[in-house]
Motif scaffolding. Structure first.
Motif, PDB file in Angstrom:
ATOM      1  N   LEU A   1      45.501  46.201  35.619  1.00 47.28           N
ATOM      2  CA  LEU A   1      45.119  46.858  36.761  1.00 47.28           C
ATOM      3  C   LEU A   1      44.335  48.272  36.420  1.00 47.28           C
ATOM      4  N   SER A   2      43.295  48.717  37.169  1.00 48.82           N
ATOM      5  CA  SER A   2      42.893  50.153  36.964  1.00 48.82           C
ATOM      6  C   SER A   2      43.855  51.216  37.170  1.00 48.82           C
ATOM      7  N   PRO A   3      43.576  52.420  36.824  1.00 49.56           N
ATOM      8  CA  PRO A   3      44.522  53.299  37.295  1.00 49.56           C
ATOM      9  C   PRO A   3      44.597  53.821  38.689  1.00 49.56           C
ATOM     10  N   ILE A   4      43.607  53.178  39.431  1.00 46.91           N
ATOM     11  CA  ILE A   4      43.825  53.557  41.017  1.00 46.91           C
ATOM     12  C   ILE A   4      44.851  52.942  41.521  1.00 46.91           C
ATOM     13  N   TYR A   5      45.399  51.747  41.027  1.00 47.52           N
ATOM     14  CA  TYR A   5      46.704  51.329  41.399  1.00 47.52           C
ATOM     15  C   TYR A   5      47.755  52.048  40.787  1.00 47.52           C
ATOM     16  N   GLU A   6      48.982  52.341  41.909  1.00 49.98           N
ATOM     17  CA  GLU A   6      50.179  53.405  41.596  1.00 49.98           C
ATOM     18  C   GLU A   6      51.146  52.324  41.777  1.00 49.98           C
ATOM     19  N   PRO A   7      52.176  52.706  41.323  1.00 54.77           N
ATOM     20  CA  PRO A   7      53.616  51.870  41.390  1.00 54.77           C
ATOM     21  C   PRO A   7      53.721  51.548  42.790  1.00 54.77           C
ATOM     22  N   ALA A   8      53.549  52.377  43.694  1.00 53.47           N
ATOM     23  CA  ALA A   8      53.838  51.776  45.127  1.00 53.47           C
ATOM     24  C   ALA A   8      52.880  50.641  45.617  1.00 53.47           C
ATOM     25  N   ASP A   9      51.837  50.321  44.861  1.00 54.30           N
ATOM     26  CA  ASP A   9      50.955  49.318  45.356  1.00 54.30           C
ATOM     27  C   ASP A   9      51.446  47.926  44.908  1.00 54.30           C
ATOM     28  N   LEU A  10      52.461  47.931  43.850  1.00 59.99           N
ATOM     29  CA  LEU A  10      52.839  46.821  43.274  1.00 59.99           C
ATOM     30  C   LEU A  10      53.913  45.991  44.318  1.00 59.99           C
ATOM     31  N   GLU A  11      54.349  46.695  45.317  1.00 59.46           N
ATOM     32  CA  GLU A  11      55.360  46.022  46.037  1.00 59.46           C
ATOM     33  C   GLU A  11      54.535  44.940  46.858  1.00 59.46           C
ATOM     34  N   TYR A  12      53.505  45.495  47.245  1.00 64.06           N
ATOM     35  CA  TYR A  12      52.369  44.662  48.117  1.00 64.06           C
ATOM     36  C   TYR A  12      51.760  43.709  47.268  1.00 64.06           C
TER      37      TYR A  12
ATOM     38  N   LYS B   1      41.999  48.822  48.945  1.00 66.97           N
ATOM     39  CA  LYS B   1      42.068  48.446  47.191  1.00 66.97           C
ATOM     40  C   LYS B   1      43.213  47.475  47.250  1.00 66.97           C
ATOM     41  N   ARG B   2      43.813  47.041  48.160  1.00 67.78           N
ATOM     42  CA  ARG B   2      44.616  45.745  48.075  1.00 67.78           C
ATOM     43  C   ARG B   2      44.277  44.429  48.427  1.00 67.78           C
ATOM     44  N   LYS B   3      43.076  44.615  48.828  1.00 68.18           N
ATOM     45  CA  LYS B   3      42.257  43.367  49.031  1.00 68.18           C
ATOM     46  C   LYS B   3      41.870  42.614  47.854  1.00 68.18           C
ATOM     47  N   LYS B   4      42.101  41.305  47.826  1.00 69.77           N
ATOM     48  CA  LYS B   4      41.584  40.708  46.429  1.00 69.77           C
ATOM     49  C   LYS B   4      40.458  40.804  45.671  1.00 69.77           C
ATOM     50  N   GLU B   5      39.446  40.791  46.747  1.00 66.24           N
ATOM     51  CA  GLU B   5      38.032  41.181  46.129  1.00 66.24           C
ATOM     52  C   GLU B   5      37.873  42.552  45.396  1.00 66.24           C
ATOM     53  N   VAL B   6      38.778  43.493  45.864  1.00 66.68           N
ATOM     54  CA  VAL B   6      38.607  44.775  45.265  1.00 66.68           C
ATOM     55  C   VAL B   6      39.525  44.812  44.184  1.00 66.68           C
ATOM     56  N   ILE B   7      40.386  44.187  44.220  1.00 74.49           N
ATOM     57  CA  ILE B   7      41.466  44.117  42.856  1.00 74.49           C
ATOM     58  C   ILE B   7      40.448  43.324  41.683  1.00 74.49           C
ATOM     59  N   SER B   8      39.911  42.228  42.257  1.00 75.66           N
ATOM     60  CA  SER B   8      38.928  41.816  41.125  1.00 75.66           C
ATOM     61  C   SER B   8      38.195  42.563  40.303  1.00 75.66           C
ATOM     62  N   LEU B   9      37.454  43.602  41.076  1.00 77.35           N
ATOM     63  CA  LEU B   9      36.701  44.603  40.657  1.00 77.35           C
ATOM     64  C   LEU B   9      37.327  45.579  39.822  1.00 77.35           C
ATOM     65  N   GLU B  10      38.600  45.976  40.271  1.00 75.14           N
ATOM     66  CA  GLU B  10      39.374  47.077  39.740  1.00 75.14           C
ATOM     67  C   GLU B  10      40.260  46.607  38.788  1.00 75.14           C
ATOM     68  N   SER B  11      39.959  45.509  38.266  1.00 71.16           N
ATOM     69  CA  SER B  11      40.922  44.771  37.225  1.00 71.16           C
ATOM     70  C   SER B  11      40.429  43.993  36.180  1.00 71.16           C
ATOM     71  N   ASP B  12      40.993  43.816  34.974  1.00 69.16           N
ATOM     72  CA  ASP B  12      40.498  42.783  33.930  1.00 69.16           C
ATOM     73  C   ASP B  12      41.379  41.976  33.370  1.00 69.16           C
ATOM     74  N   ILE B  13      41.077  40.526  33.350  1.00 66.93           N
ATOM     75  CA  ILE B  13      41.607  39.631  32.788  1.00 66.93           C
ATOM     76  C   ILE B  13      42.120  39.819  31.595  1.00 66.93           C
ATOM     77  N   VAL B  14      43.349  39.597  31.255  1.00 61.94           N
ATOM     78  CA  VAL B  14      43.947  39.866  29.831  1.00 61.94           C
ATOM     79  C   VAL B  14      44.728  38.456  29.415  1.00 61.94           C
ATOM     80  N   LYS B  15      44.737  38.393  28.070  1.00 56.50           N
ATOM     81  CA  LYS B  15      45.710  37.537  27.489  1.00 56.50           C
ATOM     82  C   LYS B  15      47.064  37.923  27.907  1.00 56.50           C
ATOM     83  N   PRO B  16      48.045  37.058  28.178  1.00 58.83           N
ATOM     84  CA  PRO B  16      49.325  37.354  28.379  1.00 58.83           C
ATOM     85  C   PRO B  16      50.099  38.082  26.923  1.00 58.83           C
ATOM     86  N   LEU B  17      50.604  39.212  27.239  1.00 58.85           N
ATOM     87  CA  LEU B  17      51.533  39.961  26.344  1.00 58.85           C
ATOM     88  C   LEU B  17      52.791  39.375  26.325  1.00 58.85           C
TER      89      LEU B  17
END
Length: 172
Positions: free
Chosen positions: A151-162, A4-20
């Motif tokens: 990021l989709s809910p599959i990403y947990e806070p621990a993933d952010l470090e990586y 889930k930390r691979k760029k290709e998977v993250i691309s599938l498991e996330s959406d591009i959003v405007k900056p908040l």
């Protein structure tokens, strides 16, 4: 875990959003990674997310953190308004309160060193935050946005470090 930390998977498991862009930010605005969290004081998962991000900051992980607060419960409003006040009057107190909250400790409301006389700016910030939350929270809290990707809910806070260490989706 690593998949889930691979760029290709993250691309599938996330959406591009405007900056908040809300006014509650911590860290170096020139950092190469931007993290936005949409959290609610009444959300246990949000506490865990904030605790993890605070630990990352303490360990020297560099990112600019935009904190957006929403209401999961009706009594969250009072705490959100207090946090806005603390942030505007004394950021150190705000961070201490955030740390206490993230670890489940009882909050102690400390009188700020300087009071913000301009309640208008506090109300404007509150309204900006409410509008931001209404446009960006569709399925619950917390919402984590890393470098313009929700990021989709599959990403947990621990993933952010990586993800931060890898400069994932960093265009800077």
């Amino acid at each position: 875990m690593l998949l889930k930390r691979k760029k290709e998977v993250i691309s599938l498991e996330s959406d591009i959003v405007k900056p908040l862009d809300t006014p509650i930010m911590i860290g170096d605005p020139n950092a190469s990674n931007d993290v936005t969290t949409i959290i609610s004081p009444g959300c246990g998962h949000c506490r865990k997310t904030v605790a993890e991000l605070l630990k990352l900051k303490e360990r020297g992980c560099k990112f600019y953190w935009n904190i957006v607060m929403g209401n999961a419960k009706s009594d969250d409003d009072k705490l959100i308004r207090r946090w806005i006040h603390d942030y505007l009057t004394d950021k150190d107190i705000f961070i201490k309160q955030l740390k206490r909250w993230s670890t489940g400790k009882e909050l102690r409301f400390i009188s700020p060193k300087h009071f913000n006389e301009d309640m208008t700016s506090e109300n404007e910030i509150y309204e900006t935050i409410k509008e931001t939350v209404s446009k960006n929270v569709t399925s619950g809290y917390p919402v984590i946005i890393l470098n313009g990707r929700k990021l989709s809910p599959i990403y947990e806070p621990a993933d952010l470090e990586y993800l931060i260490a890898d400069n994932t989706f960093n265009d800077n």
